[in-house]
Design an enzyme around this catalytic site. Structure first.
Site, short mmCIF file in Angstrom:
data_model
loop_
_atom_site.label_atom_id
_atom_site.label_comp_id
_atom_site.label_asym_id
_atom_site.label_seq_id
_atom_site.Cartn_x
_atom_site.Cartn_y
_atom_site.Cartn_z
CE1 TYR A 1 13.61 -6.23 -3.17
CE2 TYR A 1 15.80 -5.43 -3.72
CZ TYR A 1 14.71 -6.22 -4.01
OH TYR A 1 14.71 -7.01 -5.13
CE LYS B 1 16.48 -9.14 -7.05
NZ LYS B 1 16.32 -10.38 -7.84
#
Ligand code: NAD
Length: 273
Positions: free
Chosen positions: A162, A169
């Site tokens: 990720y 995020k």
């Protein structure tokens, strides 16, 4: 009639903008569908001509003719979307921001190798765009309003590949809290949904996405992954008056996976026991 098919009026008289539909598997589409079933009037944006061909018919199927181009890395695009909505509707009640981008080559391997250019681009498109949008959209929310964005567990914990998107995020979830504080006095609420892994275009850009999907489904307390309809319903909750007392939150819709520290051995195959 199936539960998901029921028509209601939770969103009757409310108008909102949906940003981030790429196709009918997009999270933005799942939320738009739920909002439409409850009487909301919707406008959509798309990123570039290729997406317009897919988004326009989908929007029309929900009775929407307001389908506008918007590349969120261009401030002028966001300006013209908000100007068009101001002319067409005068006011705005809600916004769905379901947009993220990072170079696929950096959604594999180590975070350590993230380049300066892709770090900046990822943060601008996936995080700053929500702030740029909130500033303009909230000016049209004269009777109060609600904005949501989409996050993932990789903001809080390390998940495979990720990488820089996790940093984006994390910044996005923090933006939600600051924006909620800035806009709360105007009756505008700001929240995020942290969705479990979904089989979408953006989801498949992350290396080993299938492994993560399988792992989450196996080890989540519900023993499965969440559906587009379930994420859509959470969007409906946060955008409707049902959540009138909720702002600055990140709501997990992931089958409960984020609560698990060590998975139960009963859920692991014999080779891991
Ligand atoms: P998707 O590919 O269907 O949607 C991503 C959207 O972002 C697309 O519509 C794309 O056009 C748009 N986009 C990218 N760059 C843009 C730009 N510069 N300007 C305007 N639009 C741009 O995938 P999705 O999974 O529905 O993603 C929606 C959101 O949900 C993203 O923020 C994603 O990070 C988040 N999310 C996804 C998952 C998952 O597993 N798929 C899980 C949690 C959160």
């Amino acid at each position: 009639m199936q539960q998901g098919q029921s028509l209601g009026s939770l969103m009757a008289g409310k108008r909102g903008l949906i940003m981030g539909v790429a196709n009918d598997r997009s999270i933005a589409w799942g939320i738009a569908d739920r909002l439409h079933r409850q009487g909301a009037e919707l406008a959509f944006t798309y990123q570039g001509d290729a997406f317009e061909r897919r988004v326009r018919p989908l929007a029309q199927s929900l009775g929407s003719d307001l389908v506008l181009p918007c590349d969120v890395s261009r401030e002028s695009d966001i300006d013209s979307v908000i100007a068009t909505l101001g002319e067409a509707w005068g006011t705005l009640d809600f916004v769905v921001h379901a947009v993220a981008y990072s170079d696929k080559d950096e959604l594999k391997g180590q975070y350590l190798d993230t380049t300066r250019d892709n770090f900046a681009k990822t943060l601008v498109v996936s995080c700053y765009s929500f702030t740029a949008l909130a500033r303009r959209a909230s000016a049209l929310m004269t009777g109060g309003g609600s904005l949501i964005t989409l996050s993932y567990l990789g903001a809080k914990r390390v998940t495979p590949n990720y990488n820089v998107m996790g940093i984006a995020k994390a910044a996005l979830e923090t933006s939600v809290r600051y924006l909620a504080a800035d806009l709360g006095g105007a009756g505008v609420r700001v929240n995020a949904i942290s969705a479990g892994p979904m089989r979408t275009l953006a989801g498949s850009a992350i290396a080993d996405a299938r492994f993560v999907y399988r792992w989450n489904g196996t080890h989540a307390p519900l023993g499965r992954n969440v559906t587009l309809e379930e994420v859509g319903s959470a969007g409906l909750y946060l955008l409707s008056d049902l959540s009138a007392g909720v702002t600055g939150e990140t709501l997990y819709v992931d089958g409960g996976y984020n609560t698990v520290g060590i998975p139960s051995p009963r859920r692991l195959g014999p080779e891991q026991n």
